[in-house]
Design an enzyme around this catalytic site. Sequence first.
Site, PDB file in Angstrom:
ATOM      1  N   ALA A 177       0.817  -1.215   0.000  1.00  0.00           N
ATOM      2  CA  ALA A 177       0.000   0.000   0.000  1.00  0.00           C
ATOM      3  C   ALA A 177       0.853   1.267   0.000  1.00  0.00           C
ATOM      4  CB  ALA A 177      -0.947  -0.008   1.195  1.00  0.00           C
ATOM      5  N   GLU A 187       3.359   1.943  -1.720  1.00  0.00           N
ATOM      6  CA  GLU A 187       3.764   2.283  -3.089  1.00  0.00           C
ATOM      7  C   GLU A 187       2.601   2.748  -3.974  1.00  0.00           C
ATOM      8  OE1 GLU A 187       6.750   0.065  -1.065  1.00  0.00           O
ATOM      9  OE2 GLU A 187       4.715  -0.629  -1.501  1.00  0.00           O
ATOM     10  N   VAL A 198      -3.954  -3.134   4.671  1.00  0.00           N
ATOM     11  CA  VAL A 198      -3.028  -2.856   5.769  1.00  0.00           C
ATOM     12  C   VAL A 198      -3.623  -3.479   7.027  1.00  0.00           C
ATOM     13  CG1 VAL A 198      -1.861  -1.061   7.081  1.00  0.00           C
ATOM     14  CG2 VAL A 198      -2.363  -0.695   4.649  1.00  0.00           C
ATOM     15  N   GLU A 244       1.757  -5.391  15.781  1.00  0.00           N
ATOM     16  CA  GLU A 244       2.197  -5.087  17.145  1.00  0.00           C
ATOM     17  C   GLU A 244       2.807  -3.697  17.255  1.00  0.00           C
ATOM     18  OE1 GLU A 244       4.687  -8.163  18.702  1.00  0.00           O
ATOM     19  OE2 GLU A 244       3.283  -9.735  18.129  1.00  0.00           O
ATOM     20  N   THR A 245       3.207  -3.107  16.126  1.00  0.00           N
ATOM     21  CA  THR A 245       3.806  -1.769  16.132  1.00  0.00           C
ATOM     22  C   THR A 245       2.861  -0.789  15.438  1.00  0.00           C
ATOM     23  OG1 THR A 245       4.911  -2.031  14.004  1.00  0.00           O
ATOM     24  CG2 THR A 245       6.094  -2.835  15.960  1.00  0.00           C
ATOM     25  N   HIS A 304       3.329   0.539  12.591  1.00  0.00           N
ATOM     26  CA  HIS A 304       3.607   0.503  11.150  1.00  0.00           C
ATOM     27  C   HIS A 304       2.336   0.607  10.308  1.00  0.00           C
ATOM     28  CE1 HIS A 304       5.988  -0.377   7.592  1.00  0.00           C
ATOM     29  NE2 HIS A 304       5.074  -1.272   7.243  1.00  0.00           N
ATOM     30  N   ARG A 307     -14.675  -7.102   4.094  1.00  0.00           N
ATOM     31  CA  ARG A 307     -14.696  -5.906   3.253  1.00  0.00           C
ATOM     32  C   ARG A 307     -14.374  -6.189   1.780  1.00  0.00           C
ATOM     33  NH1 ARG A 307     -14.379  -4.961   8.272  1.00  0.00           N
ATOM     34  NH2 ARG A 307     -15.011  -3.010   9.221  1.00  0.00           N
TER      35      ARG A 307
END
Length: 157
Positions: free
Chosen positions: A61, A63, A86, A90-91, A93, A132
């Site tokens: 995503a 890019e 996406v 855990e982070t 990002h 979705r």
Amino acid sequence: MNSNVTMSAPPEPQLDGSGLAIGIVVARYNWPITGALLQLAQEELQRLHVADIHIVSVPGAYELPTTAQAMLRGGKYDALICFGCVMKGETRHDIVVSDVAAQGLLRVSLETQVPVIFGVMCAETQSQAEARIPRGSECARSAVEMAQTIRVLHTAK
């Protein structure tokens, strides 16, 4: 505008994609989701009589905006659909990537004045993303509707 007019439902757009060129940028990351979105979009575009469909794949995503901008430089497309998925991790990002995709695609659309349909799923779980997948068809209809709307607005000048 007459404030006394009430409508029980929004007006339905007349969706005929004949003569439109629609580009699709699809991220390969989370392909089970993005590939399914792509398939539904292609099927819906064909049902709406869009014969000129171009597909480009990218790693993820992040890019999408750069590729969308490159595709729209030539003035060949009436609308672009961008698919990505996406997943929350855990982070942080996922937040960075989804924000970059959303803001970047918005900027590309505004700069080029070509509708860019945001088909990036931002989900916390695989099951949320899978739920979705039908948005692939919705994104195709949105692309045709927006391309037609922009054409009408440009010819009204």
